[in-house]
Design a protein around this motif. Structure first.
Motif, PDB file in Angstrom:
ATOM      1  N   VAL A 232      65.992  65.105  16.831  1.00 24.15           N
ATOM      2  CA  VAL A 232      66.120  65.097  15.372  1.00 24.15           C
ATOM      3  C   VAL A 232      65.079  66.014  14.749  1.00 24.15           C
ATOM      4  O   VAL A 232      65.392  66.836  13.880  1.00 24.15           O
ATOM      5  CB  VAL A 232      65.989  63.658  14.815  1.00 24.15           C
ATOM      6  N   LEU A 233      63.835  65.908  15.197  1.00 26.15           N
ATOM      7  CA  LEU A 233      62.774  66.747  14.634  1.00 26.15           C
ATOM      8  C   LEU A 233      62.974  68.223  14.970  1.00 26.15           C
ATOM      9  O   LEU A 233      62.769  69.092  14.116  1.00 26.15           O
ATOM     10  CB  LEU A 233      61.404  66.269  15.115  1.00 26.15           C
ATOM     11  N   ASP A 234      63.372  68.502  16.212  1.00 31.09           N
ATOM     12  CA  ASP A 234      63.615  69.898  16.594  1.00 31.09           C
ATOM     13  C   ASP A 234      64.694  70.528  15.735  1.00 31.09           C
ATOM     14  O   ASP A 234      64.536  71.634  15.234  1.00 31.09           O
ATOM     15  CB  ASP A 234      64.013  70.005  18.069  1.00 31.09           C
ATOM     16  N   SER A 235      65.799  69.805  15.557  1.00 30.82           N
ATOM     17  CA  SER A 235      66.894  70.373  14.766  1.00 30.82           C
ATOM     18  C   SER A 235      66.491  70.490  13.304  1.00 30.82           C
ATOM     19  O   SER A 235      66.826  71.460  12.632  1.00 30.82           O
ATOM     20  CB  SER A 235      68.169  69.544  14.906  1.00 30.82           C
ATOM     21  N   PHE A 236      65.735  69.520  12.832  1.00 36.20           N
ATOM     22  CA  PHE A 236      65.348  69.549  11.430  1.00 36.20           C
ATOM     23  C   PHE A 236      64.376  70.678  11.146  1.00 36.20           C
ATOM     24  O   PHE A 236      64.527  71.426  10.186  1.00 36.20           O
ATOM     25  CB  PHE A 236      64.740  68.207  11.026  1.00 36.20           C
ATOM     26  N   PHE A 237      63.355  70.822  11.971  1.00 32.92           N
ATOM     27  CA  PHE A 237      62.333  71.826  11.709  1.00 32.92           C
ATOM     28  C   PHE A 237      62.729  73.221  12.176  1.00 32.92           C
ATOM     29  O   PHE A 237      61.979  74.173  11.989  1.00 32.92           O
ATOM     30  CB  PHE A 237      60.981  71.401  12.275  1.00 32.92           C
ATOM     31  N   ALA A 238      63.919  73.349  12.733  1.00 31.39           N
ATOM     32  CA  ALA A 238      64.434  74.683  13.021  1.00 31.39           C
ATOM     33  C   ALA A 238      64.874  75.360  11.728  1.00 31.39           C
ATOM     34  O   ALA A 238      64.942  76.580  11.648  1.00 31.39           O
ATOM     35  CB  ALA A 238      65.596  74.599  14.003  1.00 31.39           C
ATOM     36  N   ALA A 239      65.151  74.572  10.711  1.00 29.58           N
ATOM     37  CA  ALA A 239      65.595  75.111   9.422  1.00 29.58           C
ATOM     38  C   ALA A 239      64.411  75.749   8.694  1.00 29.58           C
ATOM     39  O   ALA A 239      63.312  75.208   8.665  1.00 29.58           O
ATOM     40  CB  ALA A 239      66.196  73.995   8.571  1.00 29.58           C
ATOM     41  N   GLU A 240      64.645  76.891   8.107  1.00 32.90           N
ATOM     42  CA  GLU A 240      63.581  77.639   7.416  1.00 32.90           C
ATOM     43  C   GLU A 240      63.000  76.855   6.251  1.00 32.90           C
ATOM     44  O   GLU A 240      61.796  76.895   6.021  1.00 32.90           O
ATOM     45  CB  GLU A 240      64.101  78.989   6.939  1.00 32.90           C
ATOM     46  N   ASP A 241      63.825  76.102   5.523  1.00 35.44           N
ATOM     47  CA  ASP A 241      63.278  75.380   4.374  1.00 35.44           C
ATOM     48  C   ASP A 241      62.281  74.309   4.806  1.00 35.44           C
ATOM     49  O   ASP A 241      61.293  74.054   4.121  1.00 35.44           O
ATOM     50  CB  ASP A 241      64.383  74.786   3.497  1.00 35.44           C
TER      51      ASP A 241
ATOM     52  N   ARG B 255      60.326  74.504   7.563  1.00 35.47           N
ATOM     53  CA  ARG B 255      59.102  75.215   7.952  1.00 35.47           C
ATOM     54  C   ARG B 255      58.355  75.691   6.718  1.00 35.47           C
ATOM     55  O   ARG B 255      57.125  75.632   6.647  1.00 35.47           O
ATOM     56  CB  ARG B 255      59.440  76.378   8.885  1.00 35.47           C
ATOM     57  N   SER B 256      59.087  76.153   5.718  1.00 33.00           N
ATOM     58  CA  SER B 256      58.473  76.623   4.477  1.00 33.00           C
ATOM     59  C   SER B 256      57.740  75.492   3.760  1.00 33.00           C
ATOM     60  O   SER B 256      56.609  75.669   3.288  1.00 33.00           O
ATOM     61  CB  SER B 256      59.558  77.207   3.566  1.00 33.00           C
ATOM     62  N   ALA B 257      58.350  74.334   3.701  1.00 29.63           N
ATOM     63  CA  ALA B 257      57.717  73.196   3.029  1.00 29.63           C
ATOM     64  C   ALA B 257      56.451  72.763   3.758  1.00 29.63           C
ATOM     65  O   ALA B 257      55.451  72.421   3.133  1.00 29.63           O
ATOM     66  CB  ALA B 257      58.704  72.028   2.923  1.00 29.63           C
ATOM     67  N   VAL B 258      56.479  72.791   5.088  1.00 28.58           N
ATOM     68  CA  VAL B 258      55.291  72.432   5.860  1.00 28.58           C
ATOM     69  C   VAL B 258      54.173  73.443   5.599  1.00 28.58           C
ATOM     70  O   VAL B 258      53.017  73.066   5.420  1.00 28.58           O
ATOM     71  CB  VAL B 258      55.623  72.323   7.364  1.00 28.58           C
TER      72      VAL B 258
END
Length: 139
Positions: A116-125, A127-130
């Motif tokens: 779940v985390l891998d798929s979620f944090f693959a999204a640019e938005d 990574r940008s928010a982090v």
């Protein structure tokens, strides 16, 4: 700006939590708080925790915690015991069955969380928010 970043982080967390809750339910038949309860109890020295402390840990009311523990009792995963030093206090105690069940469930749930985390944090938005949150913490 800071409020926008905070709202994005909250939204991301809620989406992750929702996805994870569904996966936990499908893979283990437990709700997230039920899983967290068993996982918390397995890490306690005597595999027990006062009901009040459990409620605080889960950020639930006493009555919500009682209902959650009742569901786990029905499955044979926990039982409630009186506190020897305070007859009004109750403990939630992990049973051997609950211990076996959570030990079997943890590896699958860790894999689910990683997915779940891998798929979620693959999204640019995401990574940008982090990145934005990191920048906020430095100011």
């Amino acid at each position: 700006m800071k409020l926008d970043v905070w709202e994005r982080i909250q939204d991301m967390f809620q989406r992750i939590e929702s996805q994870l809750a569904e996966e936990v339910r499908k893979s283990s038949g437990l709700g997230v708080n039920e899983f967290r309860t068993l996982r918390t109890l397995i890490r306690q020295p005597k595999r027990e925790m006062r009901m009040q402390e459990l409620a605080e840990f889960l950020h639930l009311t006493q009555s919500s915690t009682t209902r959650l523990v009742e569901r786990l009792e029905k499955r044979g995963f926990v039982y409630r015991d009186s506190c020897p030093s305070d007859g009004r206090g109750k403990y939630c105690v992990l049973t051997d069955e609950g211990h076996r069940y959570i030990n079997k469930a943890i590896p699958a749930l860790e894999a689910t969380l990683e997915s779940v985390l891998d798929s979620f944090f693959a999204a640019e938005d995401a990574r940008s928010a982090v990145r934005e949150l990191s920048e906020l913490s430095l100011t």
